[in-house]
Design a protein around this motif. Structure first.
Motif, PDB file in Angstrom:
ATOM      1  N   THR A   7       0.849  -1.186   0.000  1.00 55.91           N
ATOM      2  CA  THR A   7       0.000   0.000   0.000  1.00 55.91           C
ATOM      3  C   THR A   7       0.883   1.233   0.000  1.00 55.91           C
ATOM      4  O   THR A   7       1.858   1.302   0.743  1.00 55.91           O
ATOM      5  CB  THR A   7      -0.912   0.032   1.247  1.00 55.91           C
ATOM      6  N   PHE A   8       0.542   2.189  -0.841  1.00 51.18           N
ATOM      7  CA  PHE A   8       1.232   3.477  -0.890  1.00 51.18           C
ATOM      8  C   PHE A   8       0.251   4.560  -0.479  1.00 51.18           C
ATOM      9  O   PHE A   8      -0.929   4.495  -0.806  1.00 51.18           O
ATOM     10  CB  PHE A   8       1.719   3.789  -2.309  1.00 51.18           C
ATOM     11  N   GLN A   9       0.760   5.573   0.218  1.00 55.65           N
ATOM     12  CA  GLN A   9      -0.023   6.759   0.522  1.00 55.65           C
ATOM     13  C   GLN A   9       0.803   7.964   0.096  1.00 55.65           C
ATOM     14  O   GLN A   9       2.039   7.948   0.206  1.00 55.65           O
ATOM     15  CB  GLN A   9      -0.349   6.860   2.017  1.00 55.65           C
ATOM     16  N   THR A  10       0.145   8.994  -0.382  1.00 62.66           N
ATOM     17  CA  THR A  10       0.876  10.182  -0.790  1.00 62.66           C
ATOM     18  C   THR A  10       1.637  10.762   0.397  1.00 62.66           C
ATOM     19  O   THR A  10       1.133  10.772   1.521  1.00 62.66           O
ATOM     20  CB  THR A  10      -0.060  11.245  -1.394  1.00 62.66           C
ATOM     21  N   VAL A  11       2.851  11.213   0.158  1.00 65.10           N
ATOM     22  CA  VAL A  11       3.674  11.809   1.204  1.00 65.10           C
ATOM     23  C   VAL A  11       3.134  13.185   1.553  1.00 65.10           C
ATOM     24  O   VAL A  11       3.020  13.548   2.718  1.00 65.10           O
ATOM     25  CB  VAL A  11       5.150  11.900   0.758  1.00 65.10           C
ATOM     26  N   GLU A  12       2.810  13.943   0.547  1.00 65.17           N
ATOM     27  CA  GLU A  12       2.175  15.244   0.740  1.00 65.17           C
ATOM     28  C   GLU A  12       0.730  15.149   0.288  1.00 65.17           C
ATOM     29  O   GLU A  12       0.365  14.268  -0.490  1.00 65.17           O
ATOM     30  CB  GLU A  12       2.898  16.329  -0.053  1.00 65.17           C
ATOM     31  N   CYS A  13      -0.066  16.054   0.771  1.00 65.33           N
ATOM     32  CA  CYS A  13      -1.467  16.095   0.360  1.00 65.33           C
ATOM     33  C   CYS A  13      -1.598  16.736  -1.014  1.00 65.33           C
ATOM     34  O   CYS A  13      -0.745  17.527  -1.436  1.00 65.33           O
ATOM     35  CB  CYS A  13      -2.290  16.912   1.354  1.00 65.33           C
ATOM     36  N   TYR A  14      -2.683  16.393  -1.691  1.00 68.20           N
ATOM     37  CA  TYR A  14      -3.023  17.084  -2.925  1.00 68.20           C
ATOM     38  C   TYR A  14      -3.199  18.555  -2.555  1.00 68.20           C
ATOM     39  O   TYR A  14      -3.829  18.878  -1.546  1.00 68.20           O
ATOM     40  CB  TYR A  14      -4.305  16.490  -3.519  1.00 68.20           C
ATOM     41  N   PRO A  15      -2.657  19.499  -3.335  1.00 67.13           N
ATOM     42  CA  PRO A  15      -2.593  20.896  -2.896  1.00 67.13           C
ATOM     43  C   PRO A  15      -3.885  21.701  -2.977  1.00 67.13           C
ATOM     44  O   PRO A  15      -3.854  22.915  -2.856  1.00 67.13           O
ATOM     45  CB  PRO A  15      -1.529  21.491  -3.814  1.00 67.13           C
ATOM     46  N   THR A  16      -5.003  21.057  -3.147  1.00 67.07           N
ATOM     47  CA  THR A  16      -6.294  21.739  -3.148  1.00 67.07           C
ATOM     48  C   THR A  16      -7.170  21.117  -2.067  1.00 67.07           C
ATOM     49  O   THR A  16      -7.171  19.902  -1.916  1.00 67.07           O
ATOM     50  CB  THR A  16      -6.992  21.586  -4.522  1.00 67.07           C
ATOM     51  N   THR A  17      -7.895  21.936  -1.331  1.00 73.33           N
ATOM     52  CA  THR A  17      -8.804  21.401  -0.317  1.00 73.33           C
ATOM     53  C   THR A  17     -10.127  21.005  -0.954  1.00 73.33           C
ATOM     54  O   THR A  17     -10.566  21.615  -1.932  1.00 73.33           O
ATOM     55  CB  THR A  17      -9.070  22.411   0.813  1.00 73.33           C
ATOM     56  N   TYR A  18     -10.738  19.976  -0.376  1.00 72.50           N
ATOM     57  CA  TYR A  18     -12.040  19.499  -0.833  1.00 72.50           C
ATOM     58  C   TYR A  18     -12.875  19.108   0.373  1.00 72.50           C
ATOM     59  O   TYR A  18     -12.348  18.709   1.412  1.00 72.50           O
ATOM     60  CB  TYR A  18     -11.898  18.254  -1.724  1.00 72.50           C
ATOM     61  N   LYS A  19     -14.178  19.174   0.192  1.00 67.82           N
ATOM     62  CA  LYS A  19     -15.075  18.616   1.200  1.00 67.82           C
ATOM     63  C   LYS A  19     -15.005  17.100   1.098  1.00 67.82           C
ATOM     64  O   LYS A  19     -14.474  16.562   0.125  1.00 67.82           O
ATOM     65  CB  LYS A  19     -16.488  19.129   0.988  1.00 67.82           C
ATOM     66  N   VAL A  20     -15.537  16.415   2.091  1.00 71.88           N
ATOM     67  CA  VAL A  20     -15.520  14.958   2.060  1.00 71.88           C
ATOM     68  C   VAL A  20     -16.882  14.410   1.631  1.00 71.88           C
ATOM     69  O   VAL A  20     -16.975  13.316   1.107  1.00 71.88           O
ATOM     70  CB  VAL A  20     -15.065  14.365   3.412  1.00 71.88           C
ATOM     71  N   ALA A  21     -17.925  15.185   1.827  1.00 72.66           N
ATOM     72  CA  ALA A  21     -19.269  14.748   1.439  1.00 72.66           C
ATOM     73  C   ALA A  21     -20.091  15.956   1.047  1.00 72.66           C
ATOM     74  O   ALA A  21     -19.800  17.072   1.452  1.00 72.66           O
ATOM     75  CB  ALA A  21     -19.934  13.996   2.583  1.00 72.66           C
ATOM     76  N   ASN A  22     -21.120  15.720   0.267  1.00 70.14           N
ATOM     77  CA  ASN A  22     -21.954  16.833  -0.163  1.00 70.14           C
ATOM     78  C   ASN A  22     -23.378  16.751   0.378  1.00 70.14           C
ATOM     79  O   ASN A  22     -24.242  17.495  -0.039  1.00 70.14           O
ATOM     80  CB  ASN A  22     -21.963  16.954  -1.690  1.00 70.14           C
ATOM     81  N   THR A  23     -23.609  15.848   1.309  1.00 68.28           N
ATOM     82  CA  THR A  23     -24.904  15.773   1.988  1.00 68.28           C
ATOM     83  C   THR A  23     -24.639  15.451   3.453  1.00 68.28           C
ATOM     84  O   THR A  23     -23.515  15.164   3.848  1.00 68.28           O
ATOM     85  CB  THR A  23     -25.807  14.663   1.413  1.00 68.28           C
ATOM     86  N   ASN A  24     -25.673  15.449   4.267  1.00 65.62           N
ATOM     87  CA  ASN A  24     -25.532  15.073   5.664  1.00 65.62           C
ATOM     88  C   ASN A  24     -25.589  13.563   5.863  1.00 65.62           C
ATOM     89  O   ASN A  24     -25.346  13.074   6.947  1.00 65.62           O
ATOM     90  CB  ASN A  24     -26.595  15.749   6.517  1.00 65.62           C
ATOM     91  N   ALA A  25     -25.936  12.812   4.824  1.00 63.25           N
ATOM     92  CA  ALA A  25     -25.975  11.348   4.907  1.00 63.25           C
ATOM     93  C   ALA A  25     -24.594  10.819   4.555  1.00 63.25           C
ATOM     94  O   ALA A  25     -24.355  10.319   3.473  1.00 63.25           O
ATOM     95  CB  ALA A  25     -27.031  10.778   3.967  1.00 63.25           C
TER      96      ALA A  25
END
Length: 161
Positions: A7-25
């Motif tokens: 398994t690989f994970q990015t060392v740095e984060c993608y340089p743009t922020t994003y929400k994780v969900a677009n609803t309350n569900a």
């Protein structure tokens, strides 16, 4: 496939922020992070995507307690809180990766500055839909109860080959 070779994970984060969900569900299975952003990242990583294998990841659902775990097949994914911190989340979404259990840093950066990054774990028994992320100060997990799907933080996605 039960386990991937590595398994690989990015060392740095993608340089743009994003929400994780677009609803309350909010669940990982139908989150904006999984259904939109992971597909976006996959198409943008070039030929390496030909070597990425889908893996079954355990994902909890909001308000369902520790027994509400489902299996989701993903090529790209966010780590669960337990995969980063061990038993810190109370959820059974896999086990801690050896990299993190060895005491390696949990901090992620963008352009050299530590940032907050998303996990796929919903807040345990939360009455307010929320996901876990990391602080940019100490690398310890915390509950972000301000999230109703619209708060934007960084992604440090993972994949298996």
């Amino acid at each position: 496939r039960s386990k991937a070779g590595i398994t690989f994970q990015t060392v740095e984060c993608y340089p743009t922020t994003y929400k994780v969900a677009n609803t309350n569900a909010i669940t990982w299975k139908n989150s904006y992070a999984r259904t939109d952003r992971m597909n976006y990242f996959l198409t943008g990583i070039g030929d390496i995507q030909n070597y990425i294998v889908p893996v079954n990841k355990l994902a909890a659902s909001v308000g369902g307690g520790d027994t509400a775990i489902e299996t989701v097949s993903d090529k790209l994914f966010l780590l669960s809180t337990i995969e980063v911190f061990g038993s810190a989340s109370g959820r059974r979404e896999g086990s801690q990766y050896a990299y993190y259990s060895a005491g390696n840093t949990k901090l992620k950066k963008v352009n050299g500055s530590a940032v907050m990054w998303w996990h796929r774990t919903p807040v345990y028994d939360s009455s307010i839909p929320a996901f876990w992320n990391l602080t940019n100060i100490s690398g310890t997990g915390f509950e972000n109860r301000h999230v109703t799907g619209a708060t934007a933080f960084y992604y440090a996605f993972a994949f298996c080959v």
